[in-house]
Design a protein around this motif. Structure first.
Motif, PDB file in Angstrom:
ATOM      1  N   ASN A  31     -39.020 -42.948 -29.424  1.00 44.64           N
ATOM      2  CA  ASN A  31     -39.854 -41.789 -29.084  1.00 44.64           C
ATOM      3  C   ASN A  31     -41.299 -42.295 -29.055  1.00 44.64           C
ATOM      4  OD1 ASN A  31     -40.572 -39.113 -28.514  1.00 44.64           O
ATOM      5  ND2 ASN A  31     -41.014 -38.717 -30.664  1.00 44.64           N
ATOM      6  N   ALA A  32     -41.552 -43.225 -28.149  1.00 43.50           N
ATOM      7  CA  ALA A  32     -42.800 -43.977 -28.174  1.00 43.50           C
ATOM      8  C   ALA A  32     -43.892 -43.441 -27.260  1.00 43.50           C
ATOM      9  CB  ALA A  32     -42.530 -45.449 -27.837  1.00 43.50           C
ATOM     10  N   HIS A  33     -43.638 -42.368 -26.519  1.00 39.58           N
ATOM     11  CA  HIS A  33     -44.731 -41.843 -25.706  1.00 39.58           C
ATOM     12  C   HIS A  33     -44.813 -40.324 -25.734  1.00 39.58           C
ATOM     13  CE1 HIS A  33     -41.699 -41.701 -22.358  1.00 39.58           C
ATOM     14  NE2 HIS A  33     -42.386 -40.658 -22.013  1.00 39.58           N
ATOM     15  N   LEU A  34     -46.024 -39.866 -25.477  1.00 41.91           N
ATOM     16  CA  LEU A  34     -46.371 -38.456 -25.493  1.00 41.91           C
ATOM     17  C   LEU A  34     -47.220 -38.171 -24.259  1.00 41.91           C
ATOM     18  CD1 LEU A  34     -46.992 -35.635 -26.807  1.00 41.91           C
ATOM     19  CD2 LEU A  34     -48.783 -36.792 -28.090  1.00 41.91           C
ATOM     20  N   LEU A  53     -47.017 -45.786 -27.715  1.00 43.17           N
ATOM     21  CA  LEU A  53     -47.063 -46.659 -28.880  1.00 43.17           C
ATOM     22  C   LEU A  53     -46.394 -47.962 -28.461  1.00 43.17           C
ATOM     23  CD1 LEU A  53     -47.661 -47.188 -31.873  1.00 43.17           C
ATOM     24  CD2 LEU A  53     -45.404 -46.215 -32.387  1.00 43.17           C
ATOM     25  N   ARG A  54     -47.197 -49.017 -28.343  1.00 42.79           N
ATOM     26  CA  ARG A  54     -46.688 -50.304 -27.860  1.00 42.79           C
ATOM     27  C   ARG A  54     -45.965 -51.065 -28.973  1.00 42.79           C
ATOM     28  NH1 ARG A  54     -49.290 -52.071 -22.951  1.00 42.79           N
ATOM     29  NH2 ARG A  54     -48.907 -54.191 -23.678  1.00 42.79           N
ATOM     30  N   GLU A  55     -45.216 -52.082 -28.587  1.00 48.13           N
ATOM     31  CA  GLU A  55     -44.448 -52.892 -29.537  1.00 48.13           C
ATOM     32  C   GLU A  55     -45.322 -53.491 -30.639  1.00 48.13           C
ATOM     33  OE1 GLU A  55     -41.113 -53.412 -29.774  1.00 48.13           O
ATOM     34  OE2 GLU A  55     -40.841 -51.971 -28.163  1.00 48.13           O
ATOM     35  N   GLY A 122     -41.959 -37.157 -17.374  1.00 48.63           N
ATOM     36  CA  GLY A 122     -41.268 -37.909 -18.404  1.00 48.63           C
ATOM     37  C   GLY A 122     -41.267 -39.405 -18.182  1.00 48.63           C
ATOM     38  N   GLU A 123     -41.943 -39.882 -17.121  1.00 52.85           N
ATOM     39  CA  GLU A 123     -42.003 -41.328 -16.919  1.00 52.85           C
ATOM     40  C   GLU A 123     -42.813 -41.958 -18.033  1.00 52.85           C
ATOM     41  OE1 GLU A 123     -43.663 -42.206 -13.131  1.00 52.85           O
ATOM     42  OE2 GLU A 123     -42.251 -40.925 -12.075  1.00 52.85           O
ATOM     43  N   GLU A 124     -42.442 -43.185 -18.387  1.00 54.03           N
ATOM     44  CA  GLU A 124     -43.206 -43.894 -19.396  1.00 54.03           C
ATOM     45  C   GLU A 124     -44.558 -44.274 -18.834  1.00 54.03           C
ATOM     46  OE1 GLU A 124     -41.786 -47.035 -21.798  1.00 54.03           O
ATOM     47  OE2 GLU A 124     -39.751 -46.303 -21.695  1.00 54.03           O
ATOM     48  N   PRO A 125     -45.593 -44.322 -19.677  1.00 53.22           N
ATOM     49  CA  PRO A 125     -46.888 -44.803 -19.216  1.00 53.22           C
ATOM     50  C   PRO A 125     -46.746 -46.199 -18.636  1.00 53.22           C
ATOM     51  CG  PRO A 125     -47.069 -43.802 -21.371  1.00 53.22           C
ATOM     52  CD  PRO A 125     -45.611 -43.902 -21.056  1.00 53.22           C
ATOM     53  N   SER A 126     -47.599 -46.519 -17.671  1.00 46.82           N
ATOM     54  CA  SER A 126     -47.524 -47.848 -17.063  1.00 46.82           C
ATOM     55  C   SER A 126     -47.782 -48.907 -18.128  1.00 46.82           C
ATOM     56  CB  SER A 126     -48.535 -47.952 -15.927  1.00 46.82           C
ATOM     57  OG  SER A 126     -49.831 -47.803 -16.417  1.00 46.82           O
ATOM     58  N   THR A 127     -47.329 -50.104 -17.865  1.00 46.80           N
ATOM     59  CA  THR A 127     -47.445 -51.166 -18.860  1.00 46.80           C
ATOM     60  C   THR A 127     -48.345 -52.285 -18.362  1.00 46.80           C
ATOM     61  OG1 THR A 127     -45.437 -52.186 -18.033  1.00 46.80           O
ATOM     62  CG2 THR A 127     -45.219 -50.702 -19.936  1.00 46.80           C
ATOM     63  N   GLY A 128     -49.368 -51.936 -17.595  1.00 47.99           N
ATOM     64  CA  GLY A 128     -50.313 -52.941 -17.108  1.00 47.99           C
ATOM     65  C   GLY A 128     -50.945 -53.710 -18.244  1.00 47.99           C
TER      66      GLY A 128
END
Length: 132
Positions: A31-34, A53-55, A122-128
């Protein structure tokens, strides 16, 4: 209307300040994004702020002001700064961006994304790899 969504799906319509704080505090693996999304029929485009919330336990914060060309990202280790940004954005404060250095990440989105007025859905935030 403001809608809050996390990795598990819709959470709340018109979330209160304490509810937004709790949702941020509850971020964890699985449950890492809001996402806070502003939905208004009279306002075209996608208007949202999201946090991942990144790794490495840092927070990646992004916002979009209507169109892909106005999609920005930053990172921080401070949950207090993230909460202040979320609450400031939700409350339409004028200075909520001031605590960060923002990077425009619109180049990460293709022409189709630029034309779309669909919400993040509901897409995850981009990971740039950009940081701020």
């Amino acid at each position: 209307m403001l809608i809050a969504t996390n990795e598990r799906g819709p959470v709340a319509k018109r979330p209160s300040r304490p509810a937004i704080g709790k949702m941020l505090a509850d971020l964890q693996r699985g449950n890492a994004h809001l996402v806070l999304e502003r939905v208004a029929e009279e306002r075209p485009g996608s208007w949202y702020i999201q946090v991942l919330l990144r790794e490495n336990n840092t927070f990646q914060l992004e916002y979009r002001d209507g169109v892909a060309e106005l999609h920005f990202q930053t990172q921080t280790i401070s949950p207090e700064k993230v909460l202040a940004a979320l609450l400031g954005w939700a409350g339409a404060a004028t200075n909520w961006r001031d605590s960060f250095m923002w990077n425009n990440i619109s180049e990460q989105f293709g022409p189709r994304d630029r034309e779309s007025s669909e919400p993040p859905g509901g897409e995850e935030p981009s990971t740039g790899a950009r940081t701020g």
